[in-house]
Design an enzyme around this catalytic site. Structure first.
Site, PDB file in Angstrom:
ATOM      1  N   TYR A  44       1.761   4.404  -3.118  1.00 52.22           N
ATOM      2  CA  TYR A  44       2.298   5.093  -4.299  1.00 52.22           C
ATOM      3  C   TYR A  44       3.180   4.173  -5.138  1.00 52.22           C
ATOM      4  CZ  TYR A  44       3.745   9.563  -6.503  1.00 52.22           C
ATOM      5  OH  TYR A  44       3.950  10.631  -7.344  1.00 52.22           O
ATOM      6  N   SER A  58      -0.556   5.113   3.211  1.00 50.21           N
ATOM      7  CA  SER A  58       0.193   6.132   2.471  1.00 50.21           C
ATOM      8  C   SER A  58      -0.695   6.743   1.390  1.00 50.21           C
ATOM      9  CB  SER A  58       1.485   5.532   1.906  1.00 50.21           C
ATOM     10  OG  SER A  58       2.327   6.543   1.410  1.00 50.21           O
ATOM     11  N   GLN A  59      -0.354   6.592   0.099  1.00 48.66           N
ATOM     12  CA  GLN A  59      -1.262   7.066  -0.940  1.00 48.66           C
ATOM     13  C   GLN A  59      -2.647   6.467  -0.748  1.00 48.66           C
ATOM     14  OE1 GLN A  59      -0.846   7.312  -5.639  1.00 48.66           O
ATOM     15  NE2 GLN A  59      -1.333   5.219  -5.019  1.00 48.66           N
ATOM     16  N   ASP A  91       8.216   9.949  10.610  1.00 48.42           N
ATOM     17  CA  ASP A  91       7.900   9.778   9.193  1.00 48.42           C
ATOM     18  C   ASP A  91       8.195  11.061   8.427  1.00 48.42           C
ATOM     19  OD1 ASP A  91       6.772   9.268   6.711  1.00 48.42           O
ATOM     20  OD2 ASP A  91       4.837   8.626   7.493  1.00 48.42           O
ATOM     21  N   HIS A 115       8.083   5.855   7.768  1.00 43.99           N
ATOM     22  CA  HIS A 115       6.874   5.713   6.961  1.00 43.99           C
ATOM     23  C   HIS A 115       6.329   4.289   6.928  1.00 43.99           C
ATOM     24  CE1 HIS A 115       3.834   7.141   4.308  1.00 43.99           C
ATOM     25  NE2 HIS A 115       4.239   6.418   3.274  1.00 43.99           N
TER      26      HIS A 115
END
Length: 326
Positions: free
Chosen positions: A92, A187-188, A273, A307
């Site tokens: 992101y 992630s994204q 996370d 994360h």
């Protein structure tokens, strides 16, 4: 940060019912049909990096709406194809940066395409180079609520389509084996990877690392961290739009895409996370391949990480795991 989500043994069997729209497949079939009606307009221009063992190319292809999407393609130098390939998607706010930053997969023997994410690239890293010509209505700063009132207008409809076209672009290259294309992202990028896993049949492998964009309702109920917090912030102002918002997001949920996947998968999850809570990752993992038969899947668990997840440890795991696949 202590454990805050479900107990580890509960996560392993967590299979929530999600609100999947009846026209999910029709929506995406129409979306991709429209995108593929436009020529890819694939262009590769070799760039000089000073590196002797890889060749790098500045790539442009037509994504959603025919919009130009940038990417870097890096391949082993002086190696004849057809080669396997890895298409990678970004986290992101980041952009494709510089080609010298992304060398692991080419050095492992793959053609590597790193897709720039439209409209992003100015929050971390060395920058992005792809605009987003489409606008949206009122939104919280970030990307998650852009077009939140209508799935046809949502930002991630455009991004997921771009990602499918990135795979199309790589499969069209003469030096790539089109049956040996894997997708990966963190992630994204992991959420985009899951979207592609459900939209593109016949992938060699799927590698979502601490994926975002899964089980939105659960995420907003148990974490206030951004980016899921963008949804909370939006609904705190637009108080009467709860069902409309979650209806839009139901067309974009990694859990639904995961159910439709048919390729071997290696996930990762970090149990501390708060950005992408473990239960949202397991919702996708436990549903992965549900519509197929005998799908190979595994998940690497990082019990004490947030994360950041496994970082280079996970990349090392991915390289070794991918090499074992037939």
């Amino acid at each position: 940060m202590p454990l805050f989500d479900l107990a580890p043994e509960a996560l392993e069997t967590y299979l929530p019912q999600i609100d999947e729209p009846d026209d999910f497949d029709a929506f995406w079939s129409q979306t991709l049909g429209e995108a593929r009606s436009v020529d890819l307009e694939l262009r590769l221009e070799q760039v000089e990096t000073g590196l002797a063992l890889v060749h790098s190319y500045d790539v442009t292809f037509a994504g959603f709406g025919g919009h130009p999407i940038k990417a870097w393609l890096t391949r082993p130098a002086d190696v004849t194809g057809p080669l396997p390939a890895v298409v990678q998607f970004l986290g992101y706010g980041g952009g494709r940066g510089l080609p010298v930053e992304h060398l692991a997969w080419a050095n492992a023997g793959y053609v590597h395409l790193l897709m720039d994410t439209r409209g992003q690239g100015s929050r971390w890293g060395a920058g992005g180079h792809t605009g987003d010509p489409a606008g949206s209505g009122p939104a919280v700063p970030g990307y998650l609520t852009r077009g939140i009132g209508d799935p046809a207008e949502h930002y991630y409809r455009r991004v997921f389509t771009d990602a499918v076209r990135a795979v199309d672009a790589v499969r069209s290259l003469d030096d790539v084996d089109p049956t040996a294309v894997a997708v990966a992202g963190t992630s994204q990028g992991g959420g985009i990877t899951l979207a592609v896993s459900g939209l593109v049949p016949g992938l060699r492998a799927v590698m979502p690392d601490v994926p975002f964009l899964c089980h939105y309702r659960r995420a907003t109920e148990i974490t206030g961290a951004m980016p899921y917090g963008e949804i909370t912030q939006y609904l705190a102002v637009h108080r009467g739009e709860v069902e409309r918002v979650f209806r839009t997001l139901s067309y974009l949920d990694g859990v639904s895409f995961a159910r439709r996947a048919d390729a071997p998968a290696l996930f990762s999850v970090a149990l501390m996370d708060t950005t992408c809570p473990p239960s949202t990752v397991y919702a996708a993992y436990n549903n992965y391949g549900a519509r197929a038969s005998d799908v190979v899947k595994d998940i690497e668990v990082y019990p004490f990480n947030q994360h950041e997840g496994g970082q280079a440890h996970q990349l090392t795991r991915q390289i070794g795991w991918l090499a074992t696949l037939p």
